[in-house]
Design an enzyme around this catalytic site. Structure first.
Site, PDB file in Angstrom:
ATOM      1  CD1 TRP A 101      -2.045  -2.353   1.509  1.00  0.00           C
ATOM      2  CD2 TRP A 101      -3.023  -1.155  -0.117  1.00  0.00           C
ATOM      3  NE1 TRP A 101      -3.047  -3.121   0.949  1.00  0.00           N
ATOM      4  CE2 TRP A 101      -3.658  -2.420  -0.049  1.00  0.00           C
ATOM      5  CE3 TRP A 101      -3.459  -0.239  -1.072  1.00  0.00           C
ATOM      6  CZ2 TRP A 101      -4.710  -2.770  -0.904  1.00  0.00           C
ATOM      7  CZ3 TRP A 101      -4.505  -0.589  -1.923  1.00  0.00           C
ATOM      8  CH2 TRP A 101      -5.116  -1.850  -1.831  1.00  0.00           C
ATOM      9  CG  ASP A 170      -3.772   4.129   3.701  1.00  0.00           C
ATOM     10  OD1 ASP A 170      -4.850   3.938   4.297  1.00  0.00           O
ATOM     11  OD2 ASP A 170      -3.415   3.447   2.716  1.00  0.00           O
ATOM     12  CE  LYS A 194      -8.855  -2.938   4.365  1.00  0.00           C
ATOM     13  NZ  LYS A 194      -8.507  -3.956   3.383  1.00  0.00           N
TER      14      LYS A 194
END
Lengths: 355, 355
Positions: A101, A170, A194
């Site tokens: 990511w 993030d 999530k």
């Protein structure tokens, strides 16, 4: 029967939230219509919208200096919007490349400003987070971008980097499972799918003072300041995802809020790592113990055949989505807020008996 | 009792679609979980994803030369992505400014390329669409952008402009109520929250040949070519909104497909316009008869007091969201695909009796 779902996201959500949403899905509060048929300017929806934002603020102790934005496009769109809003000309910004990511965030940012890798964990196969003194922040950098938890590699930033520049984080995959040290951040963002709710919603926190300096020469949807001015109602928001997030957050509050979520996350991860650490090397975690994720426990078995058998037998017992990401292989147990300890205990027992 | 909802969007959806979604909301197809808890890489979700795309292709007769993209951010994000993908340097692109939406599309595009107004209806208070010979397309223009239907002003592009450059169309508010002449377009896009489903989903059709020339120096989420290559699974898609669109499209097919939707739209609009036209001037439509929208019927009463009374009495009878947009005032009856003729007849009777 309810599945035991170890998916990395979208992922298991609290059953009471799902049941409440189901009950009022066709006729929302005797309005004669579904919430998803209502105007986003209606009093009914505005109450839902405000409730969701208020719960976020309460649960994460968001200071008044921060705006809460409810957007679309996932963290991926923020990979564009962060540099588009914050970088002018060749102003540099550092990125901690701690896994897949962080790598994507950097690659995207290079198209919209002078982004560079301030640390790159590729040479360690992304098995750990950096110490502060390993991170090379260039002079004049606008921000240092970090990924708090790498879902694919299962590494977690336990300590935030000690640096003079503001952090941009993030936090897609460990939102609402740990406190956020707001004084260190200018921007925190993440996809909801999530710990917060369903896919299709991105939650962005931006410091108000930061918004005074963001770029104005962009299309309106790309501008954080416009979303802030319009309370995330500049255009039609993702109504249903915001509504579901509100339900999920109500459940979080009923369970004891952020401290309860953090304790539960630690208990879940500790339980599985105990099985790994006490397996005489049968199960192996590639991750440095100091960087172990509490959300995504990644591990290997002695060989790929055993891993394949493990996955097959696990699925037969109702443990779903334990396969590691295709880019790294192995096993991954993703255990987000709504994963009950009973599911984790059952997996631990299975791991013991499988061995 | 089911409300009669004339909202401009989000808006009324087919009841069978809502009921089916409710029934399987907590436990999707005996999987032991909700669809919104499932991986977007799971076979269950992939079937939903493929089904939704297949239905779009069938219903709109989308040729193979076009890709179907399921994105987020609404038409507003496409106001950025259209020029970002299609314009290089100062290449110009013309915009037909036919109302609030065309105006926003142009304003956003000016930040990302050489966009100009090829026609501006402001001097006519946006009460009509242009004739082809009124549109001034500059030499070397990459595209001409049109808004097929302006929800706020209630004007509709009945004939597509006759021009040498490819069209790019925002069809948010009349998607799936009229055929699309594909040979004229390079790109067609729109938010789903009128005729296609809930908010939080944007459907973009792009010609494959066009994708060969789109810009690559953008963050991944902003690139149409990446979404096309990944079948709209580059990142986590808005799972629930795509699923609901599939249910809505199944209903459209069961009702007779696009021709049935188009006929019903015309019948609904004709019914209300008949009341207006036969009211001896009590009800007045500001819109040129040749540009009347079939989706959003905008009209005025003799004075604002009467309009206020009209809205109050209408609401008492269960006709909701008839108030015109705050920027133009008056009355607006938005009648999308799921609005039954019985609701329209009831409104027509009320209008007659109110007068």
């Amino acid at each position: 029967m309810r599945a035991v779902n170890f998916c990395a996201g979208p992922c298991t959500l609290p059953l009471p939230a799902l049941q409440e949403a189901q009950a009022e899905f066709v006729d929302f509060k005797d309005s004669g219509m579904s919430l998803i048929e209502m105007s986003h300017r209606s009093p009914e929806y505005e109450a839902v919208h405000t409730d969701a934002i208020d719960r976020l603020r309460r649960l994460l102790s968001v200071p008044d200096e921060f705006e809460v934005l409810l957007l679309q496009g996932g963290a991926s769109l923020q990979f564009a919007m962060v540099p588009l809003n914050l970088l002018e000309g060749e102003t540099p910004a550092g990125y901690v490349v701690s896994g897949s990511w962080g790598k994507k965030a950097l690659a995207d940012a290079t198209h919209h400003g002078g982004a560079y890798a301030a640390w790159d964990g590729a040479s360690h196969s992304f098995t750990r987070m950096p110490a502060s003194d390993e991170i090379d922040v260039w002079p004049g950098s606008r921000y240092l971008h970090v990924t708090s938890n790498e879902t694919i590699h299962g590494v977690r930033m336990v300590e935030w980097p000690d640096t003079d520049v503001p952090l941009v984080g993030d936090m897609s995959s460990d939102y609402m499972s740990r406190p956020i040290p707001w004084e260190r951040f200018d921007v925190v963002y993440g996809g909801a799918q999530k710990n917060l709710g369903p896919a299709g919603l991105t939650v962005v926190f931006v410091r108000r003072a930061t918004l005074e300096g963001t770029r104005r020469d962009l299309a309106a949807y790309l501008r954080w300041d416009i979303h802030a001015d319009k309370n995330s109602l500049y255009n039609t928001p993702p109504v249903f995802a915001i509504y579901m997030m509100g339900k999920v957050l109500a459940w979080v509050e009923s369970e004891g809020g952020l401290p309860a979520m953090e304790n539960a996350a630690r208990a879940r991860a500790d339980r599985i790592f105990r099985v790994i650490d006490e397996s005489d090397g049968y199960y192996r975690s590639p991750v440095d113990p100091a960087s172990r994720s509490l959300m995504n426990v990644v591990f290997r078995l002695p060989d790929e055949d055993s891993e394949a058998r493990f996955l097959t037998e696990a699925e037969q017992r109702g443990f779903l989505n334990l396969k590691g990401h295709r880019s790294v292989g192995g096993i991954r147990a993703s255990m987000y807020n709504a994963m009950p300890m009973s599911g984790v205990e059952a997996l631990a027992s299975f791991m013991d008996s499988f061995r």
